[in-house]
Design a protein around this motif. Structure first.
Motif, PDB file in Angstrom:
ATOM      1  N   ARG A 140      -4.767 -10.897  -8.425  1.00  0.00           N
ATOM      2  CA  ARG A 140      -3.649 -10.065  -7.952  1.00  0.00           C
ATOM      3  C   ARG A 140      -3.722  -8.667  -8.551  1.00  0.00           C
ATOM      4  N   THR A 180      -3.224 -14.163  -3.020  1.00  0.00           N
ATOM      5  CA  THR A 180      -3.471 -12.786  -2.593  1.00  0.00           C
ATOM      6  C   THR A 180      -3.292 -12.697  -1.084  1.00  0.00           C
ATOM      7  N   GLU A 199      -6.241  -6.663  -6.642  1.00  0.00           N
ATOM      8  CA  GLU A 199      -5.659  -6.279  -5.357  1.00  0.00           C
ATOM      9  C   GLU A 199      -4.682  -5.124  -5.528  1.00  0.00           C
ATOM     10  N   ASP A 200      -3.808  -5.211  -6.518  1.00  0.00           N
ATOM     11  CA  ASP A 200      -2.819  -4.160  -6.761  1.00  0.00           C
ATOM     12  C   ASP A 200      -3.472  -2.841  -7.170  1.00  0.00           C
ATOM     13  N   ASP A 226      -3.641 -14.261 -11.678  1.00  0.00           N
ATOM     14  CA  ASP A 226      -3.171 -12.951 -12.142  1.00  0.00           C
ATOM     15  C   ASP A 226      -4.296 -11.920 -12.084  1.00  0.00           C
TER      16      ASP A 226
END
Length: 315
Positions: free
Chosen positions: A26, A60, A29-30, A23
């Motif tokens: 991610r 990812t 990345e987001d 999490d």
């Protein structure tokens, strides 16, 4: 022409579960960060960097995965080359290999590894870089003999996904390491001087602007003959978007026991504390003055810096 900005997140907080690690990657990345990075210490790092990045790779798709940085003394170059090539395949060519000579006495004390003088550690690092460059950068068998390292007919199996090889990041603060990085590395991380083995008076003085001028000068001199200059990277050890920068700086100084006044900390290139517009302007100035286009923040500070990253990444 300026190199576009990119930003990394250095994972320094512990995570108890696989889900929490995935999490976290991610989210980075987001939020527009370009690299998810893990450090390499026994007690100070939250997890093994290569294993963590192998897991993160499966959750990812676009964020690059970096070690910041591997301690060269922990792994034989032949073993390390195999691990790095495999990891580059597992992450579809998103690996960035950060490596250094080792600096923290506690790592050596707890592991029983000899903490040799800096010159000897840098000698070994230079040989490792030569081996990694040769083995990861060519399909041909490599035979190489140095004072500390020897390989015979060594090939990279598997071949790394990136060609000619994954990029190498080398960090340091002293003339010899930064000269080595300027000559050989794809990315040079201009760091604070931790020869004392901690963030003590030497490290804090080396975080100031005039010291960074000198360090970047060493890199540029060493890289002068290269057809493409290395990318310059720094870690923002203190980062926070806030309307009360003096208070935030004082809080960070007290927490870390630094020998600095708030105004001195706020003036350091390694500090990004202030209102959003001011932090953005400081990054633009750092790129203009020193060439820093690649900036890493700690994961504990990443959420605060996300608006700045959104405005500057890729520009």
């Amino acid at each position: 022409m300026s190199i576009p900005f990119r930003f990394g997140v250095l994972a320094m907080r512990p995570a108890a579960t696989r889900t929490e690690w995935l999490d976290r990657a991610r989210r980075a990345e987001d939020d527009g960060f370009g690299t998810f990075q893990v450090s390499d210490h026994f007690d100070r790092s939250p997890a093994s960097p290569l294993l963590t990045l192998a897991a993160v790779a499966q959750a990812t798709s676009s964020i690059r995965l970096g070690t910041l940085v591997l301690d060269n003394d922990f792994r034989h170059p032949a073993v390390l080359g195999k691990e790095l090539a495999t990891l580059d395949v597992l992450c579809d060519g998103r690996l960035e290999v950060g490596i250094g000579a080792g600096w923290m006495p506690a790592d050596y004390a707890v592991s029983g590894l000899p903490f040799d003088p800096p010159g000897l550690r840098v000698d070994r690092l230079a040989e490792t870089l030569a081996v990694l460059d040769a083995v990861l950068g060519s399909p041909e068998p490599v035979t190489w003999t140095g004072e500390h390292t020897r390989v015979t007919g060594l090939r990279s199996v598997p071949a790394p996904r990136q060609q000619p090889r994954p990029p190498l990041l080398v960090g340091g603060a002293r003339p010899r390491v930064l000269g080595l990085a300027g000559r050989l590395a794809d990315v040079v991380s201009v760091n604070i001087d931790v020869r004392e083995g901690r963030v003590g008076p030497q490290a804090t003085r080396s975080a100031l602007a005039d010291a960074v001028d000198e360090k970047v000068g060493w890199v540029r001199a060493a890289a002068a003959g290269r057809p493409v200059a290395p990318e310059l990277h720094l870690v923002a050890y203190w980062a926070e978007v806030t309307e009360r920068p003096e208070e935030a700086a004082a809080r960070r100084i007290a927490a870390a026991g630094l020998d600095l006044a708030p105004r001195e900390l706020l003036a350091s290139p390694h500090c990004l504390i202030g209102p959003r517009a001011q932090v953005t302007e400081r990054l633009l100035q750092a790129r203009e003055r020193w060439g820093f286009s690649y900036v890493t923040v700690y994961d504990s500070d990443a959420a605060s810096l996300t608006p700045v990253v959104a405005g500057l990444a890729g520009t």
